[in-house]
Design an enzyme around this catalytic site. Structure first.
Site, PDB file in Angstrom:
ATOM      1  N   ASP A   1     -39.474 -81.674  66.988  1.00  0.00           N
ATOM      2  CA  ASP A   1     -40.565 -82.461  67.555  1.00  0.00           C
ATOM      3  C   ASP A   1     -40.293 -82.382  69.048  1.00  0.00           C
ATOM      4  O   ASP A   1     -39.350 -83.005  69.541  1.00  0.00           O
ATOM      5  CB  ASP A   1     -40.536 -83.916  67.091  1.00  0.00           C
ATOM      6  CG  ASP A   1     -41.746 -84.667  67.609  1.00  0.00           C
ATOM      7  OD1 ASP A   1     -42.055 -84.506  68.813  1.00  0.00           O
ATOM      8  OD2 ASP A   1     -42.400 -85.379  66.852  1.00  0.00           O
ATOM      9  N   HIS A   2     -41.086 -81.594  69.759  1.00  0.00           N
ATOM     10  CA  HIS A   2     -40.693 -81.293  71.139  1.00  0.00           C
ATOM     11  C   HIS A   2     -40.686 -82.546  72.027  1.00  0.00           C
ATOM     12  O   HIS A   2     -40.075 -82.546  73.084  1.00  0.00           O
ATOM     13  CB  HIS A   2     -41.545 -80.159  71.734  1.00  0.00           C
ATOM     14  CG  HIS A   2     -42.939 -80.565  72.086  1.00  0.00           C
ATOM     15  ND1 HIS A   2     -43.940 -80.672  71.160  1.00  0.00           N
ATOM     16  CD2 HIS A   2     -43.507 -80.883  73.269  1.00  0.00           C
ATOM     17  CE1 HIS A   2     -45.048 -81.048  71.759  1.00  0.00           C
ATOM     18  NE2 HIS A   2     -44.826 -81.181  73.049  1.00  0.00           N
TER      19      HIS A   2
ATOM     20  N   HIS B   1     -45.245 -87.111  67.093  1.00  0.00           N
ATOM     21  CA  HIS B   1     -44.913 -87.576  68.441  1.00  0.00           C
ATOM     22  C   HIS B   1     -45.017 -89.099  68.613  1.00  0.00           C
ATOM     23  O   HIS B   1     -44.110 -89.738  69.136  1.00  0.00           O
ATOM     24  CB  HIS B   1     -45.813 -86.902  69.481  1.00  0.00           C
ATOM     25  CG  HIS B   1     -45.898 -85.416  69.321  1.00  0.00           C
ATOM     26  ND1 HIS B   1     -44.827 -84.641  68.955  1.00  0.00           N
ATOM     27  CD2 HIS B   1     -46.928 -84.548  69.483  1.00  0.00           C
ATOM     28  CE1 HIS B   1     -45.199 -83.366  68.906  1.00  0.00           C
ATOM     29  NE2 HIS B   1     -46.473 -83.290  69.218  1.00  0.00           N
TER      30      HIS B   1
HETATM   31  C1  BG6 Z   1     -48.742 -80.596  70.120  1.00  0.00           C
HETATM   32  C2  BG6 Z   1     -50.134 -80.788  69.591  1.00  0.00           C
HETATM   33  O1  BG6 Z   1     -47.786 -80.908  69.143  1.00  0.00           O
HETATM   34  O2  BG6 Z   1     -48.540 -81.452  71.229  1.00  0.00           O
HETATM   35  C3  BG6 Z   1     -51.162 -80.523  70.672  1.00  0.00           C
HETATM   36  O3  BG6 Z   1     -50.353 -79.896  68.506  1.00  0.00           O
HETATM   37  C4  BG6 Z   1     -50.868 -81.349  71.894  1.00  0.00           C
HETATM   38  O4  BG6 Z   1     -52.482 -80.790  70.208  1.00  0.00           O
HETATM   39  C5  BG6 Z   1     -49.407 -81.186  72.319  1.00  0.00           C
HETATM   40  O5  BG6 Z   1     -51.720 -80.912  72.932  1.00  0.00           O
HETATM   41  C6  BG6 Z   1     -49.057 -82.145  73.429  1.00  0.00           C
HETATM   42  O6  BG6 Z   1     -47.781 -81.847  73.911  1.00  0.00           O
HETATM   43  P1  BG6 Z   1     -47.381 -82.168  75.423  1.00  0.00           P
HETATM   44  O7  BG6 Z   1     -45.933 -81.837  75.507  1.00  0.00           O
HETATM   45  O8  BG6 Z   1     -48.244 -81.294  76.282  1.00  0.00           O
HETATM   46  O9  BG6 Z   1     -47.677 -83.608  75.619  1.00  0.00           O
END
Ligand code: BG6
Length: 484
Positions: free
Chosen positions: A176-177, A239
Site C-alpha cells: 500500500d504505497h 489507503h
Molecule cells: C492509487 C489509486 O492507489 O492511488 C489511484 O488507484 C489514486 O486512483 C492514487 O490516484 C493516489 O495516490 P497518490 O500517491 O498520488 O496520492
C-alpha cells in the site's frame, strides 16, 4: 549478500514511472544493496539493451533534475530483460536459467515484484512455486504484490490461500504505497516519539477525526478500470483505512513488523460494522459531472467517484468519536490530510458574539505540502479580550532543505530487500479491511442505496456533504495546502 529483484509486468506504467526510478535513486544514494540486479519480465520481445534504452528515457523523464547519466550507465549494467508469459511454464524455466547465469551463487536473495494485471497474481505465484523459484533453503525469496489485493473479501481470501500454498506469510509483502510516504511514517514519530500528544489522543479530548484524500485529477483514461472499482475499492479499502489505523492504533511494544501490524489490525476489529439505516445516515456518495462521458465508462453508471464515511472505533480510547473518511476525484485541489479536531473549551470566557472559537486542531499534511500544523487561539493584539486562531507550523521541506521527499517506492523497495514488512499489509489486515468495505459496497449496489449526489469538479465534492456535516454540528476542514 547478493540480491536480485524480478519485476513481472515490466512493460507496464508502474515499472517505468515508479519502480525503476526508485531503484535508480536508491542506487545513486548508495542505498541499493551492492550489485543488486534488476530483471524485467513481460511479454514484449525486448533485448536487454533495448529495455535498458527504454528505461533510460523514462527514468530521465521521471527523475528530472536528479538524473545522472554516468550513474545510470553503471546502474544499467545490472538490468536484464526476460521475455515471458505468466501463464507459460517454459517462461519460468527460461527465467530460472537467466537467474542461474547472472547470480553469483545459489544463496542469492530474491524479491519477486508482481506488477502485472491483478488477475495474474495467483497464476504467477503458482508458476514460481512449480519452477522451484520460491525455494528459500539457500537464499531468501520474497514476493511483493501490488494493489489491488482482491476486489472483495472472498477474492482476497482466495488469493491469500493461493499465495500461502507457495510462500509463507513472512515472505509476502502486500503494497500500500501510502505506507511508504514519509509523512505517513511521521505519524508514528509524532504519536510515539513525543509524550505531549498521547495524553490527549483519545475520546476525552478529541471531538472527531477527519481523514481526507482529495484528488484534483479525474478518472481520465482509467475509466474502464475505475468503473468496476469505484472510490471505495480504489481508495478506502486500502489507503484511507491505513491512515485511520495508524491514527487510531495503540503504541506497539516495539517497532517490529508483527507487533505494529497486530496493533493496526486491532483497530479494524474495533470498527463498528454498519447495519440497516447506518448506510444511509453514515455514508455519502457522489459522482462528478462529466464522469459518464469518460472513455470506458458505461452509460448511466452509478459508480461513485466521491465518498464520505462516518466510522466509529469501539474501544476504550475512541468510543463514540467519529472518524470521517472522505476521498474523491475532481476535487478542488490535491491534498491528503488528517485533522484531529479537539473539543471546545468547556466554558468560553473570551470572544465576541459573532465568533465562537472552534477548538484546537492538529492538521497532519500528508501531501503535497508535507508538514503539521497546530491551530490554537491567541489574543488579538491591541484589542479587548478577543481571540483569533493562530498556527504553529512545521514543514518537512523547510527542515530537510530538499524540495521533494523521496517517493514511497524507495522506502518500500528497500524494506523488502531488508526483510522489514512493517510497512506492508498482512493477510488478516487486508481481509478485515474488505470486511468493513464490502457491506457498504453491497448497500450502495442495492435498491435502497443512498442518493448518488452529482458535483461539479474543482470543488470539495457534493454540496450535500457539507450540509451533512453541518447537521452534525461539525465542519469539514476544506483548506487547500499552501506549498512553499
Ligand atoms: C492509487 C489509486 O492507489 O492511488 C489511484 O488507484 C489514486 O486512483 C492514487 O490516484 C493516489 O495516490 P497518490 O500517491 O498520488 O496520492
Amino acid at each position: 549478500m547478493s540480491e536480485t529483484i524480478v519485476i513481472f509486468g515490466a512493460s507496464g506504467d508502474l515499472t517505468s514511472r515508479k519502480l525503476i526510478p526508485a531503484l535508480f535513486q536508491l542506487f545513486m544514494k548508495g542505498r541499493l544493496p551492492k550489485g543488486a540486479r534488476v530483471i524485467g519480465v513481460s511479454r514484449s520481445p525486448y533485448s536487454h539493451d533495448r529495455w535498458r534504452e527504454m528505461l533510460c528515457e523514462t527514468t530521465r523523464e521521471f527523475t528530472g533534475d536528479q538524473f545522472n547519466a554516468i550513474a545510470w550507465g553503471e546502474f544499467a549494467k545490472q538490468i536484464y530483460y526476460q521475455p515471458g508469459d505468466i501463464t507459460d511454464a517454459d517462461s519460468f524455466r527460461a527465467l530460472a536459467d537467466l537467474l542461474s547465469k547472472i547470480e553469483p551463487g545459489p544463496d542469492s536473495g530474491r524479491v519477486y515484484y508482481l506488477s502485472t494485471m491483478p488477475q495474474l497474481y495467483a497464476e504467477a505465484i503458482q508458476q514460481l512455486g512449480a519452477a522451484g523459484l520460491a525455494d528459500d533453503r539457500r537464499g531468501y525469496r520474497r514476493v511483493i504484490i501490488e494493489k489491488p489485493f482482491g476486489t472483495d473479501l472472498p477474492s482476497a481470501k482466495r488469493l491469500n490461500e493461493s499465495i500461502h500454498e507457495v510462500f509463507r506469510e513472512d515472505q509476502i509483502y502486500r503494497i500500500d504505497h501510502y505506507l511508504g510516504k514519509e509523512t505517513v511514517q511521521n505519524i508514528f514519530a509524532l504519536r510515539f516519539a513525543n509524550s505531549i500528544f498521547e495524553p490527549i489522543w483519545n475520546r476525552q479530548f478529541v471531538d472527531h477525526v477527519q481523514i481526507t484524500v482529495a484528488e484534483e485529477v479525474v478518472v481520465g483514461r482509467r475509466g474502464g478500470y475505475y468503473d468496476e472499482s469505484g472510490i471505495l475499492r480504489d481508495m478506502f479499502q486500502n489507503h484511507l483505512l491505513q491512515l485511520m489505523m495508524i491514527t487510531a492504533m495503540e503504541p506497539p511494544a516495539r517497532y517490529d513488523a508483527s507487533l505494529v501490524r497486530d496493533e493496526k489490525v486491532k483497530v479494524l476489529h474495533c470498527v463498528r460494522r454498519m447495519a440497516g439505516g447506518d448506510f444511509a445516515s453514515q455514508t455519502m456518495r457522489g459522482q462528478y459531472e462529466g464522469y459518464l462521458e469518460e472513455e470506458g465508462v458505461p452509460k448511466g453508471s452509478q459508480t461513485a467517484t466521491f465518498a464520505a464515511l462516518k466510522l466509529y472505533c469501539d474501544n476504550w480510547r475512541w468510543k463514540d468519536v467519529p472518524f470521517y473518511l472522505r476521498s474523491g476525484k475532481g476535487m478542488s485541489c490535491r491534498t491528503t490530510q488528517i485533522v484531529i479536531q479537539f473539543k471546545q473549551v468547556p466554558h468560553i470566557l473570551f470572544g465576541d458574539k459573532t465568533r465562537e472559537p472552534l477548538g484546537n486542531r492538529l492538521v497532519i499534511q500528508v501531501q503535497p505540502a508535507e508538514g503539521i500544523q497546530l491551530h490554537f487561539e491567541t489574543k488579538v493584539p491591541d484589542s479587548e479580550m478577543k481571540t483569533r486562531t493562530s498556527t504553529l507550523d512545521f514543514s518537512f521541506q523547510k527542515i530537510s532543505g530538499v524540495a521533494d521527499l523521496p517517493d514511497a517506492y524507495q522506502r518500500l523497495l528497500l524494506d523488502s530487500f531488508n526483510g522489514d514488512a512493517s510497512l506492508f499489509a498482512r493477510s488478516d489486515e487486508v481481509e478485515l479491511a474488505w470486511g468493513i468495505i464490502d457491506p457498504i459496497i453491497a448497500a450502495w449496489d442495492s435498491p435502497a442505496a443512498p442518493d448518488l449526489h452529482r458535483y461539479v469538479t474543482g470543488q470539495w465534492g457534493p454540496e450535500e456533504i457539507s450540509a451533512w456535516m453541518l447537521d452534525q454540528g461539525r465542519e469539514w476542514f476544506d483548506v487547500c495546502p499552501v506549498i512553499q
